[in-house]
Motif scaffolding. Structure first.
Motif, PDB file in Angstrom:
ATOM      1  N   MET A  42       0.837  -1.193   0.000  1.00 32.47           N
ATOM      2  CA  MET A  42       0.000   0.000   0.000  1.00 32.47           C
ATOM      3  C   MET A  42       0.881   1.255   0.000  1.00 32.47           C
ATOM      4  SD  MET A  42      -3.177   0.895   2.544  1.00 32.47           S
ATOM      5  CE  MET A  42      -2.246   0.509   3.986  1.00 32.47           C
ATOM      6  N   ALA A  43       1.943   1.231   0.803  1.00 31.05           N
ATOM      7  CA  ALA A  43       2.819   2.400   0.917  1.00 31.05           C
ATOM      8  C   ALA A  43       3.561   2.677  -0.389  1.00 31.05           C
ATOM      9  CB  ALA A  43       3.806   2.204   2.063  1.00 31.05           C
ATOM     10  N   ILE A  44       4.007   1.622  -1.081  1.00 32.74           N
ATOM     11  CA  ILE A  44       4.763   1.854  -2.321  1.00 32.74           C
ATOM     12  C   ILE A  44       3.857   2.452  -3.394  1.00 32.74           C
ATOM     13  CG2 ILE A  44       4.563  -0.409  -3.460  1.00 32.74           C
ATOM     14  CD1 ILE A  44       7.660  -0.108  -3.975  1.00 32.74           C
ATOM     15  N   CYS A  45       2.586   2.053  -3.398  1.00 34.04           N
ATOM     16  CA  CYS A  45       1.632   2.652  -4.351  1.00 34.04           C
ATOM     17  C   CYS A  45       1.381   4.116  -4.011  1.00 34.04           C
ATOM     18  CB  CYS A  45       0.323   1.877  -4.354  1.00 34.04           C
ATOM     19  SG  CYS A  45       0.467   0.238  -5.103  1.00 34.04           S
ATOM     20  N   LYS A  46       1.186   4.399  -2.722  1.00 32.62           N
ATOM     21  CA  LYS A  46       0.969   5.795  -2.308  1.00 32.62           C
ATOM     22  C   LYS A  46       2.190   6.642  -2.626  1.00 32.62           C
ATOM     23  CE  LYS A  46      -2.403   5.173   1.394  1.00 32.62           C
ATOM     24  NZ  LYS A  46      -2.681   5.373   2.815  1.00 32.62           N
ATOM     25  N   ALA A  47       3.377   6.076  -2.372  1.00 32.73           N
ATOM     26  CA  ALA A  47       4.611   6.821  -2.637  1.00 32.73           C
ATOM     27  C   ALA A  47       4.759   7.088  -4.133  1.00 32.73           C
ATOM     28  CB  ALA A  47       5.815   6.045  -2.104  1.00 32.73           C
ATOM     29  N   ALA A  48       4.463   6.098  -4.960  1.00 31.51           N
ATOM     30  CA  ALA A  48       4.576   6.275  -6.418  1.00 31.51           C
ATOM     31  C   ALA A  48       3.603   7.336  -6.919  1.00 31.51           C
ATOM     32  CB  ALA A  48       4.325   4.944  -7.130  1.00 31.51           C
ATOM     33  N   LEU A  49       2.408   7.379  -6.334  1.00 28.27           N
ATOM     34  CA  LEU A  49       1.418   8.370  -6.755  1.00 28.27           C
ATOM     35  C   LEU A  49       1.839   9.799  -6.412  1.00 28.27           C
ATOM     36  CD1 LEU A  49      -1.922   6.591  -5.809  1.00 28.27           C
ATOM     37  CD2 LEU A  49      -1.254   7.341  -8.101  1.00 28.27           C
ATOM     38  N   LYS A  50       2.511   9.974  -5.286  1.00 29.62           N
ATOM     39  CA  LYS A  50       2.804  11.327  -4.811  1.00 29.62           C
ATOM     40  C   LYS A  50       4.254  11.764  -5.014  1.00 29.62           C
ATOM     41  CE  LYS A  50      -0.793  11.347  -1.307  1.00 29.62           C
ATOM     42  NZ  LYS A  50      -1.110  11.508   0.097  1.00 29.62           N
ATOM     43  N   TRP A  51       5.119  10.870  -5.453  1.00 31.95           N
ATOM     44  CA  TRP A  51       6.540  11.201  -5.545  1.00 31.95           C
ATOM     45  C   TRP A  51       6.822  12.197  -6.649  1.00 31.95           C
ATOM     46  CZ3 TRP A  51      10.701   9.267  -8.898  1.00 31.95           C
ATOM     47  CH2 TRP A  51      11.970   9.667  -8.455  1.00 31.95           C
ATOM     48  N   ASP A  52       7.683  13.138  -6.320  1.00 39.35           N
ATOM     49  CA  ASP A  52       8.108  14.155  -7.269  1.00 39.35           C
ATOM     50  C   ASP A  52       9.621  13.996  -7.449  1.00 39.35           C
ATOM     51  OD1 ASP A  52       8.687  16.402  -8.735  1.00 39.35           O
ATOM     52  OD2 ASP A  52       8.059  17.834  -7.191  1.00 39.35           O
ATOM     53  N   GLU A  53      10.069  13.760  -8.673  1.00 34.14           N
ATOM     54  CA  GLU A  53      11.487  13.515  -8.951  1.00 34.14           C
ATOM     55  C   GLU A  53      12.394  14.636  -8.454  1.00 34.14           C
ATOM     56  OE1 GLU A  53      12.254  12.497 -13.028  1.00 34.14           O
ATOM     57  OE2 GLU A  53      10.487  11.217 -13.100  1.00 34.14           O
ATOM     58  N   SER A  54      11.890  15.838  -8.437  1.00 33.37           N
ATOM     59  CA  SER A  54      12.718  16.974  -8.030  1.00 33.37           C
ATOM     60  C   SER A  54      12.996  16.984  -6.531  1.00 33.37           C
ATOM     61  CB  SER A  54      12.043  18.288  -8.438  1.00 33.37           C
ATOM     62  OG  SER A  54      10.852  18.472  -7.691  1.00 33.37           O
ATOM     63  N   LYS A  55      12.281  16.155  -5.779  1.00 34.52           N
ATOM     64  CA  LYS A  55      12.439  16.169  -4.322  1.00 34.52           C
ATOM     65  C   LYS A  55      13.375  15.090  -3.794  1.00 34.52           C
ATOM     66  CE  LYS A  55       8.221  18.559  -3.375  1.00 34.52           C
ATOM     67  NZ  LYS A  55       7.000  18.642  -2.652  1.00 34.52           N
ATOM     68  N   GLY A  56      14.117  14.435  -4.659  1.00 35.93           N
ATOM     69  CA  GLY A  56      15.125  13.496  -4.179  1.00 35.93           C
ATOM     70  C   GLY A  56      14.861  12.052  -4.536  1.00 35.93           C
ATOM     71  N   ASN A  57      15.466  11.179  -3.750  1.00 34.05           N
ATOM     72  CA  ASN A  57      15.489   9.743  -3.978  1.00 34.05           C
ATOM     73  C   ASN A  57      14.147   9.103  -3.636  1.00 34.05           C
ATOM     74  OD1 ASN A  57      15.888   6.954  -3.492  1.00 34.05           O
ATOM     75  ND2 ASN A  57      18.071   7.296  -3.175  1.00 34.05           N
ATOM     76  N   PHE A  58      13.645   8.229  -4.510  1.00 32.11           N
ATOM     77  CA  PHE A  58      12.371   7.554  -4.261  1.00 32.11           C
ATOM     78  C   PHE A  58      12.456   6.650  -3.034  1.00 32.11           C
ATOM     79  CE2 PHE A  58       9.504   3.917  -4.728  1.00 32.11           C
ATOM     80  CZ  PHE A  58       8.284   4.590  -4.750  1.00 32.11           C
ATOM     81  N   GLY A  59      13.576   5.961  -2.851  1.00 38.08           N
ATOM     82  CA  GLY A  59      13.736   5.048  -1.712  1.00 38.08           C
ATOM     83  C   GLY A  59      13.574   5.758  -0.383  1.00 38.08           C
TER      84      GLY A  59
END
Length: 183
Positions: A42-59
Motif C-alpha cells: 500500500m505504501a509503495i503505491c501511495k509513494a509512487a502516486l505522490k513522488w516528485d522527482e525533483s524532491k530526491g530519492n524515491f527510496g
C-alpha cells in the motif's frame, strides 16, 4: 483512488524489493510479516502516486511513507475499540472446547459480580484519564507497548531522548494523580 500511470507502475516494479529490504534493515520488530507486506504494498503505491522527482530519492521518500503507514497501523491496533473487538469473548463461551460440560463457561468461573463491577469502574476511570493525554503522549505509550526503544521514539518525534523521558514523567504523574483520586 487514483490509478497508476505507466511511469508509476515502472517505478513500483523497479523498487518493489525495497519493501523486503526495509523490513530487514529497519522494521524487524514488526513480527507479522504478511501484514507488513500488505502495508508495504500500500505504501509503495501511495509513494509512487505522490513522488516528485525533483524532491530526491524515491527510496528515501518510500521509507517515510512506509513508516507513516506502520505508525497508523500501530495506533489503530492499540486503539481501545480495536483491542476490545480482538479480545471480546462472550460470558457464555466455553472455557475449553474439548470439555463437553455446558456449565463450564467463562461466566460460570467468575468469582463474584462485585469484583467485576469494581474492575469495570476502575478500567473506565483509567480509560477516561488516558483519553485526557495528548496525542503525542498516547503515541509514546503505544510505541513503548511495541517495545520501541526511547532513542527511536525520540527520532520519530524529532526530539531528544531526554524529551521522551520528560514526557514519560508527565504521563506517570497524570496517572499517579488519577490513582490517588480513585483511591
Amino acid at each position: 483512488m487514483k490509478k497508476l500511470n505507466d511511469k508509476q507502475r515502472k517505478l513500483i516494479e523497479d523498487n518493489y524489493s525495497l519493501i523486503w529490504h526495509l523490513h530487514e534493515k529497519y522494521f524487524t520488530k514488526f513480527k507479522d510479516f504478511d501484514t507488513y507486506m500488505d502495508l508495504g504494498r500500500m505504501a509503495i503505491c501511495k509513494a509512487a502516486l505522490k513522488w516528485d522527482e525533483s524532491k530526491g530519492n524515491f527510496g528515501t521518500y518510500f521509507r517515510w511513507v512506509l513508516q507513516s503507514e506502520i505508525n497508523k497501523y500501530y495506533i489503530k491496533w492499540h486503539s481501545p475499540t480495536e483491542k476490545m473487538n480482538r479480545n471480546a469473548e462472550s460470558l457464555d463461551a466455553p472455557v475449553d472446547e474439548r470439555v463437553d460440560a455446558e456449565e463450564l463457561t467463562i461466566g460460570s468461573l467468575l468469582v463474584s459480580n462485585d469484583d467485576i463491577e469494581s474492575q469495570a469502574l476502575t478500567t473506565v476511570y483509567y480509560q477516561g484519564e488516558f483519553n485526557k493525554l495528548s496525542d503525542k503522549q498516547k503515541k509514546i505509550i503505544y510505541m513503548l507497548l511495541d517495545d520501541i526503544e526511547h532513542k527511536y521514539i525520540a527520532k520519530e518525534f524529532g526530539k531528544s531522548i531526554q524529551w521522551v523521558s520528560w514526557q514519560l514523567g508527565n504521563i506517570k504523574k497524570i496517572m499517579h494523580r488519577a490513582k490517588a483520586v480513585r483511591s
